[in-house]
Design a protein around this motif. Structure first.
Motif, PDB file in Angstrom:
ATOM      1  N   ASP A  56      10.985  -8.115  -4.345  1.00 41.09           N
ATOM      2  CA  ASP A  56      10.726  -8.027  -2.911  1.00 41.09           C
ATOM      3  C   ASP A  56      11.238  -9.255  -2.187  1.00 41.09           C
ATOM      4  N   THR A  57      11.933  -9.003  -1.107  1.00 39.79           N
ATOM      5  CA  THR A  57      12.341 -10.107  -0.249  1.00 39.79           C
ATOM      6  C   THR A  57      11.283 -10.346   0.822  1.00 39.79           C
ATOM      7  N   MET A  58      10.356  -9.383   0.950  1.00 38.98           N
ATOM      8  CA  MET A  58       9.261  -9.533   1.904  1.00 38.98           C
ATOM      9  C   MET A  58       8.007  -9.958   1.160  1.00 38.98           C
ATOM     10  N   THR A  59       7.235 -10.790   1.792  1.00 40.26           N
ATOM     11  CA  THR A  59       5.939 -11.143   1.228  1.00 40.26           C
ATOM     12  C   THR A  59       4.990  -9.968   1.436  1.00 40.26           C
ATOM     13  N   VAL A  60       3.868 -10.000   0.745  1.00 36.42           N
ATOM     14  CA  VAL A  60       2.867  -8.942   0.915  1.00 36.42           C
ATOM     15  C   VAL A  60       2.384  -8.922   2.363  1.00 36.42           C
ATOM     16  N   ALA A  61       2.219 -10.086   2.952  1.00 36.20           N
ATOM     17  CA  ALA A  61       1.763 -10.152   4.349  1.00 36.20           C
ATOM     18  C   ALA A  61       2.780  -9.492   5.285  1.00 36.20           C
ATOM     19  N   MET A  65      -4.851  -1.800   4.017  1.00 38.59           N
ATOM     20  CA  MET A  65      -5.238  -1.921   2.621  1.00 38.59           C
ATOM     21  C   MET A  65      -6.606  -1.311   2.343  1.00 38.59           C
ATOM     22  N   ALA A  66      -7.405  -1.148   3.364  1.00 34.74           N
ATOM     23  CA  ALA A  66      -8.699  -0.482   3.205  1.00 34.74           C
ATOM     24  C   ALA A  66      -8.543   1.045   3.251  1.00 34.74           C
ATOM     25  N   HIS A  67      -7.339   1.514   3.553  1.00 37.48           N
ATOM     26  CA  HIS A  67      -7.089   2.948   3.719  1.00 37.48           C
ATOM     27  C   HIS A  67      -5.933   3.418   2.841  1.00 37.48           C
ATOM     28  N   ARG A  68      -5.782   2.789   1.683  1.00 34.83           N
ATOM     29  CA  ARG A  68      -4.647   3.134   0.812  1.00 34.83           C
ATOM     30  C   ARG A  68      -4.690   4.587   0.353  1.00 34.83           C
ATOM     31  N   SER A  69      -5.862   5.125   0.105  1.00 32.08           N
ATOM     32  CA  SER A  69      -5.901   6.524  -0.345  1.00 32.08           C
ATOM     33  C   SER A  69      -5.375   7.460   0.743  1.00 32.08           C
ATOM     34  N   LEU A  70      -5.673   7.186   2.003  1.00 33.70           N
ATOM     35  CA  LEU A  70      -5.129   7.988   3.100  1.00 33.70           C
ATOM     36  C   LEU A  70      -3.614   7.830   3.174  1.00 33.70           C
ATOM     37  N   ILE A  71      -3.134   6.612   2.990  1.00 36.29           N
ATOM     38  CA  ILE A  71      -1.690   6.374   3.039  1.00 36.29           C
ATOM     39  C   ILE A  71      -1.001   7.148   1.920  1.00 36.29           C
ATOM     40  N   TRP A  72      -1.538   7.087   0.691  1.00 37.41           N
ATOM     41  CA  TRP A  72      -0.921   7.805  -0.419  1.00 37.41           C
ATOM     42  C   TRP A  72      -1.076   9.310  -0.268  1.00 37.41           C
ATOM     43  N   PHE A  73      -2.161   9.768   0.348  1.00 36.20           N
ATOM     44  CA  PHE A  73      -2.275  11.191   0.657  1.00 36.20           C
ATOM     45  C   PHE A  73      -1.152  11.588   1.609  1.00 36.20           C
ATOM     46  N   THR A  74      -0.897  10.772   2.615  1.00 36.75           N
ATOM     47  CA  THR A  74       0.159  11.064   3.573  1.00 36.75           C
ATOM     48  C   THR A  74       1.520  11.090   2.883  1.00 36.75           C
ATOM     49  N   VAL A  75       1.758  10.124   1.987  1.00 35.53           N
ATOM     50  CA  VAL A  75       3.024  10.086   1.250  1.00 35.53           C
ATOM     51  C   VAL A  75       3.213  11.377   0.453  1.00 35.53           C
ATOM     52  N   TRP A  76       2.247  11.685  -0.414  1.00 33.13           N
ATOM     53  CA  TRP A  76       2.429  12.810  -1.328  1.00 33.13           C
ATOM     54  C   TRP A  76       2.310  14.156  -0.647  1.00 33.13           C
ATOM     55  N   SER A  77       1.461  14.282   0.361  1.00 31.17           N
ATOM     56  CA  SER A  77       1.397  15.563   1.068  1.00 31.17           C
ATOM     57  C   SER A  77       2.683  15.793   1.865  1.00 31.17           C
ATOM     58  N   SER A  78       3.304  14.723   2.336  1.00 35.68           N
ATOM     59  CA  SER A  78       4.591  14.855   3.026  1.00 35.68           C
ATOM     60  C   SER A  78       5.689  15.290   2.060  1.00 35.68           C
ATOM     61  N   VAL A  79       5.681  14.743   0.846  1.00 36.13           N
ATOM     62  CA  VAL A  79       6.657  15.151  -0.174  1.00 36.13           C
ATOM     63  C   VAL A  79       6.473  16.630  -0.522  1.00 36.13           C
ATOM     64  N   PRO A 131       1.803  -2.098  -0.308  1.00 35.54           N
ATOM     65  CA  PRO A 131       1.737  -2.965  -1.491  1.00 35.54           C
ATOM     66  C   PRO A 131       0.962  -2.283  -2.618  1.00 35.54           C
ATOM     67  N   ARG A 132       1.376  -2.564  -3.841  1.00 32.45           N
ATOM     68  CA  ARG A 132       0.713  -2.012  -5.014  1.00 32.45           C
ATOM     69  C   ARG A 132      -0.314  -2.990  -5.537  1.00 32.45           C
ATOM     70  N   GLY A 133      -1.211  -2.484  -6.353  1.00 30.32           N
ATOM     71  CA  GLY A 133      -2.164  -3.363  -7.033  1.00 30.32           C
ATOM     72  C   GLY A 133      -3.482  -3.458  -6.302  1.00 30.32           C
ATOM     73  N   GLY A 134      -4.541  -3.595  -7.090  1.00 27.24           N
ATOM     74  CA  GLY A 134      -5.885  -3.660  -6.549  1.00 27.24           C
ATOM     75  C   GLY A 134      -6.277  -5.027  -6.022  1.00 27.24           C
ATOM     76  N   GLY A 135      -5.515  -6.060  -6.390  1.00 21.47           N
ATOM     77  CA  GLY A 135      -5.899  -7.407  -6.004  1.00 21.47           C
ATOM     78  C   GLY A 135      -5.320  -7.870  -4.679  1.00 21.47           C
ATOM     79  N   VAL A 136      -4.773  -6.934  -3.906  1.00 25.26           N
ATOM     80  CA  VAL A 136      -4.140  -7.279  -2.635  1.00 25.26           C
ATOM     81  C   VAL A 136      -5.214  -7.534  -1.597  1.00 25.26           C
ATOM     82  N   SER A 137      -5.084  -8.608  -0.875  1.00 22.96           N
ATOM     83  CA  SER A 137      -6.058  -8.963   0.174  1.00 22.96           C
ATOM     84  C   SER A 137      -5.991  -7.970   1.314  1.00 22.96           C
ATOM     85  N   THR A 138      -7.131  -7.655   1.898  1.00 24.21           N
ATOM     86  CA  THR A 138      -7.180  -6.729   3.035  1.00 24.21           C
ATOM     87  C   THR A 138      -7.161  -7.464   4.357  1.00 24.21           C
TER      88      THR A 138
END
Length: 149
Positions: free
Chosen positions: A19-24, A88-102, A141-148
């Motif tokens: 990544d050339t971008m930081t998580v922030a 980051m508090a709504h990752r499940s909604l984001i991934w639902f949007t990703v996969w339901s769009s696919v 961002p991936r991973g559970g340790g990402v700051s919200t």
């Protein structure tokens, strides 16, 4: 399913390159993307069905199907706007949007290829759904340790 595999390959290519971008930075752009996509889902889909029906409306006129789709996407749009405040508090909604769009885009693409009267949708709503999926998948961002914060 070929389109879903292609999406995953694209995401992995971008993820594989350091990544050339930081998580922030990713979260900042994710917030913007969620807000813009949410507002488009709320206010933009209906006008697109009027302006470009061959790319956005599967049935002529104000069908019950169109009203249902508009209601579903407007509701999703509201929740994407809410998620833009703290993605980051709504990752499940984001991934639902990703996969339901696919899935939705893949089904519509297959239907467009099966019935050539719907080929305009490949450049309209089908492409838009894949763009939504790719953008959100790349920015989340991936991973559970990402700051919200």
């Amino acid at each position: 399913m070929v389109l879903a595999a292609r999406l995953m390959y694209t995401v992995q290519c971008f993820e594989g390159a350091k990544d050339t971008m930081t998580v922030a930075d990713r979260v900042k752009y994710l917030r913007i993307a969620l807000l813009v996509m949410g507002l488009i889902f709320i206010f933009g889909i209906y006008p697109l069905t009027i302006v470009w029906p061959s790319g956005w409306s599967w049935n002529p006129g104000q069908s019950e199907y169109l009203q249902m789709i508009l209601g579903i996407y407007a509701t999703l749009g509201v929740f994407l706007v809410i998620a833009s405040r703290n993605p980051m508090a709504h990752r499940s909604l984001i991934w639902f949007t990703v996969w339901s769009s696919v899935v939705h885009g893949g089904i519509m693409a297959a239907q467009a290829f099966a019935n050539t009267q719907y080929m305009g949708h490949l450049w309209g709503d089908v492409s838009a759904l894949f763009v939504v999926a790719i953008v959100l998948a790349l920015l989340t961002p991936r991973g559970g340790g990402v700051s919200t914060t």
